[in-house]
Write a protein that holds these residues in place. Structure first.
Motif, PDB file in Angstrom:
ATOM      1  N   TYR A 157      -2.070   2.163 -16.291  1.00  0.00           N
ATOM      2  CA  TYR A 157      -1.656   2.058 -15.141  1.00  0.00           C
ATOM      3  C   TYR A 157      -0.700   3.115 -14.711  1.00  0.00           C
ATOM      4  N   ASP A 166       2.183   6.271 -15.491  1.00  0.00           N
ATOM      5  CA  ASP A 166       3.487   6.575 -15.790  1.00  0.00           C
ATOM      6  C   ASP A 166       2.905   7.142 -17.366  1.00  0.00           C
ATOM      7  N   ASN A 184       5.373   6.798  -4.391  1.00  0.00           N
ATOM      8  CA  ASN A 184       4.912   5.780  -5.282  1.00  0.00           C
ATOM      9  C   ASN A 184       5.611   6.219  -7.118  1.00  0.00           C
ATOM     10  N   ALA A 185       4.771   7.558  -7.077  1.00  0.00           N
ATOM     11  CA  ALA A 185       4.825   7.889  -8.289  1.00  0.00           C
ATOM     12  C   ALA A 185       6.239   8.810  -8.644  1.00  0.00           C
ATOM     13  N   GLY A 242       3.622  -6.670  -5.829  1.00  0.00           N
ATOM     14  CA  GLY A 242       4.460  -5.956  -6.977  1.00  0.00           C
ATOM     15  C   GLY A 242       4.667  -4.426  -6.431  1.00  0.00           C
ATOM     16  N   THR A 243       4.684  -4.891  -5.109  1.00  0.00           N
ATOM     17  CA  THR A 243       4.175  -2.434  -5.722  1.00  0.00           C
ATOM     18  C   THR A 243       5.792  -1.905  -4.936  1.00  0.00           C
ATOM     19  N   THR A 244       5.710  -0.743  -5.431  1.00  0.00           N
ATOM     20  CA  THR A 244       7.154   0.274  -5.021  1.00  0.00           C
ATOM     21  C   THR A 244       7.531  -0.165  -4.446  1.00  0.00           C
ATOM     22  N   GLN A 260      -0.923   8.217  -9.652  1.00  0.00           N
ATOM     23  CA  GLN A 260      -1.504   6.677 -10.262  1.00  0.00           C
ATOM     24  C   GLN A 260      -2.469   6.852 -11.459  1.00  0.00           C
ATOM     25  N   THR A 265      -3.599  -3.089  -7.165  1.00  0.00           N
ATOM     26  CA  THR A 265      -4.012  -1.698  -7.372  1.00  0.00           C
ATOM     27  C   THR A 265      -2.660  -1.245  -6.654  1.00  0.00           C
ATOM     28  N   THR A 266      -3.254   0.043  -6.208  1.00  0.00           N
ATOM     29  CA  THR A 266      -2.774   0.770  -5.467  1.00  0.00           C
ATOM     30  C   THR A 266      -3.626   1.407  -4.467  1.00  0.00           C
ATOM     31  N   VAL A 312       3.965  -1.142 -14.362  1.00  0.00           N
ATOM     32  CA  VAL A 312       4.846  -2.208 -14.018  1.00  0.00           C
ATOM     33  C   VAL A 312       4.210  -2.495 -12.480  1.00  0.00           C
ATOM     34  N   ARG A 335      12.531  -0.804 -12.663  1.00  0.00           N
ATOM     35  CA  ARG A 335      12.129  -2.171 -13.039  1.00  0.00           C
ATOM     36  C   ARG A 335      12.005  -1.249 -14.799  1.00  0.00           C
TER      37      ARG A 335
HETATM   38  P1  IMP Z   1       2.126   0.348  -4.658  1.00  0.00           P
HETATM   39  O1  IMP Z   1       1.300   1.709  -4.501  1.00  0.00           O
HETATM   40  O2  IMP Z   1       3.876   1.070  -4.035  1.00  0.00           O
HETATM   41  O3  IMP Z   1       1.587  -0.029  -3.468  1.00  0.00           O
HETATM   42  O4  IMP Z   1       2.186  -0.247  -5.766  1.00  0.00           O
HETATM   43  C1  IMP Z   1       0.684  -0.733  -6.021  1.00  0.00           C
HETATM   44  C2  IMP Z   1       0.685  -1.764  -7.500  1.00  0.00           C
HETATM   45  O5  IMP Z   1       0.698   0.089  -8.404  1.00  0.00           O
HETATM   46  C3  IMP Z   1       2.122  -1.937  -7.875  1.00  0.00           C
HETATM   47  O6  IMP Z   1       1.825  -2.736  -9.415  1.00  0.00           O
HETATM   48  C4  IMP Z   1       2.915  -0.654  -8.671  1.00  0.00           C
HETATM   49  O7  IMP Z   1       4.217  -0.990  -9.832  1.00  0.00           O
HETATM   50  C5  IMP Z   1       1.334   0.091  -9.269  1.00  0.00           C
HETATM   51  N1  IMP Z   1       2.196   1.426  -9.307  1.00  0.00           N
HETATM   52  C6  IMP Z   1       2.196   2.607  -7.300  1.00  0.00           C
HETATM   53  N2  IMP Z   1       2.821   4.003  -7.918  1.00  0.00           N
HETATM   54  C7  IMP Z   1       2.511   3.883  -9.669  1.00  0.00           C
HETATM   55  C8  IMP Z   1       2.617   5.111 -10.684  1.00  0.00           C
HETATM   56  O8  IMP Z   1       3.373   5.730 -10.193  1.00  0.00           O
HETATM   57  N3  IMP Z   1       3.370   4.421 -11.764  1.00  0.00           N
HETATM   58  C9  IMP Z   1       3.175   2.872 -12.603  1.00  0.00           C
HETATM   59  N4  IMP Z   1       2.537   2.114 -11.054  1.00  0.00           N
HETATM   60  C10 IMP Z   1       2.431   2.233 -10.358  1.00  0.00           C
END
Ligand code: IMP
Length: 432
Positions: free
Chosen positions: A11, A13, A38-39, A127-129, A236, A250-251, A285, A315
């Motif tokens: 997931y 990290d 987000n990364a 729970g997006t970033t 991701q 998902t992202t 996360v 987080r």
């Molecule tokens: P988003 O990418 O910000 O839209 O988040 C969507 C989901 O992907 C959430 O659960 C985030 O915590 C997870 N996520 C996005 N990028 C990462 C990353 O680089 N590492 C871990 N989780 C991520």
């Protein structure tokens, strides 16, 4: 010629930055090709910790060309600040060692607000970033988004594009703000954002990024003709992939191996190696299924030992045992050729270690990942832990129990382990 890809299989990290940094030693180009800010890639090199969100981890190697590919969405402010932070730390970020594709999409302030807005409208929060990454990909698919090349438009044309890009946000935020006012939706009001503000934002950060924007195809073509090593650095992971992961948790992109190579602008037949990165445990996360999650002392111990707090959001990460069924399932859709297993030192601190090797699912035992993961209960195999890896520099120097653990992973997944992480510094990488 060799093209190697590094992708996450859990997931996110998993330590992709570290594997990529290690591989970058002999590379001529390292390409970050998916995701946005987000990364969070952490690399510890020569005792210094670098946290990056958009720059490829190779940026700390000035002899390597670091590239942001067409598949990335980049927040101009985050990117500019990262460039400046690196320069402050005496890391070279010049035209000679850094390039951004003309096609890379731009994340603007309204994308962050949209991210918050979409979460406010859902009951089952992702729970997006909160970094505006999903909405940028959404507007890219809607063909209204800005790309790096647009920063060179004249004022009138750029403002017209921004106006079109902002339209959806303006309609939605006005509507939702009215509902907040009426008490029908619970959220902080959404900001009013004007074309002028986003234009100024573009102009401000254009100053920092403009010299790096280029056509990346001829650069890649030349490197391939010259038989150079190219590394494609994933972001991701497989289970956050919109098509293959735990949709909708998902992202909003395709960080699987195929999406990652596509985002770099390289065809799949040119890739020689796909290195899947995993940890000896699982972390997540954000929300979504997590079959081996440990909401208990074991999970807390893993979180503390592995420093499992988000690089991007801070987080605390959800933690649990390594799920090998998930890794095996990702093998074919990823076209894996090898594995990098990180945190062998971390898990060795536990006296007993569990690894998931099957699921109880609707009265049956299965060893594949069904679409309704929430109906799976883990079946574990136990290993004796308590091993120390400090003095080991080769696989043979690892304690027997640790070697057996790695052999089990290889046999179960059916893919050889190439790299083993036994410490935070990238020097603590064992090549098997
Ligand atoms: P988003 O990418 O910000 O839209 O988040 C969507 C989901 O992907 C959430 O659960 C985030 O915590 C997870 N996520 C996005 N990028 C990462 C990353 O680089 N590492 C871990 N989780 C991520």
């Amino acid at each position: 010629m060799a093209i190697k890809e590094i992708v996450g299989l859990q997931y996110g990290d998993e330590g992709k930055g570290r594997a990529s940094h290690f591989e970058a030693k002999n590379a001529s180009i390292v390409i970050r090709s998916t995701g946005g800010c987000n990364a969070g890639h952490t690399v510890v090199a020569n005792g210094v910790k670098y946290a990056m969100h958009l720059l490829p981890s190779s940026i700390i190697r000035p002899e390597v060309l670091s590239m942001i590919g067409p598949g990335v969405v980049a927040d101009l402010k985050v990117l500019s600040e990262e460039i400046e932070q690196m320069r402050k730390a005496n890391i070279q970020v010049e035209k000679s060692n850094f390039v951004i594709s003309q096609r890379t999409h731009i994340t603007l302030p309204h994308h962050r607000e949209l991210d918050r807005l979409y979460e406010a409208l859902r009951n089952n929060k992702v729970g997006t970033t909160g970094r505006g990454v999903g909405p940028t990909y959404e507007e890219k698919a809607r063909r209204t988004n800005l790309r790096m090349i647009d920063l060179f438009l004249d004022e009138k044309d750029l403002k017209q594009k921004i106006e079109l890009n902002l339209k959806n946000y303006n309609i939605l935020s006005t509507n939702v703000n009215e509902q907040i006012q009426l008490g029908k939706i619970e959220a902080e009001k959404f900001l009013e954002i004007t074309v002028e503000e986003e234009y100024n934002y573009c102009m401000k950060y254009k100053e920092i990024v403009k010299d790096f924007i280029a056509d990346t195809y001829p650069i890649i073509e030349k490197a391939i003709e010259e038989n150079k090593l190219i590394i494609i650095e994933g972001a991701q992971s497989f289970y956050l992939d919109n098509d293959h992961g735990d949709y909708p948790m998902t992202t909003s992109s395709n960080p699987n191996a195929s999406g990652t190579v596509s985002g770099a602008g390289i065809g799949p037949t040119l890739v020689n190696e796909v290195i899947g990165v995993i940890k000896t445990y699982t972390s997540r996360v954000g929300n979504g299924p997590f079959i081996t999650e440990q909401k208990n002392e074991i999970g807390d111990t893993i979180r503390e030992l592995g420093h499992e707090y988000g690089t991007t959001t801070g987080r605390p990460r959800r933690t649990g045992w390594l799920d090998l069924v998930m890794i095996k399932h990702a093998k074919i859709p990823s076209g894996l050729t090898s594995l990098c297993v990180n945190h062998l030192d971390t898990i060795g601190n536990l006296p007993e270690i569990k690894v998931c090797i099957g699921y109880e699912y609707k009265g049956q035992t299965i060893t594949n990942v069904p679409i309704d993961k929430e109906n799976c209960k883990p079946i574990y195999k136990e290993f004796k832990g308590g091993w120390k890896t400090e003095s080991a520099t080769t696989f043979e120097e690892l304690p027997k129990e640790a070697q057996d653990y790695i052999h089990f992973i290889e046999e179960f997944v059916g893919v050889p382990v190439k790299y083993i992480g036994v410490g935070a510094d990238e020097k603590r990488t064992i090549v098997k």
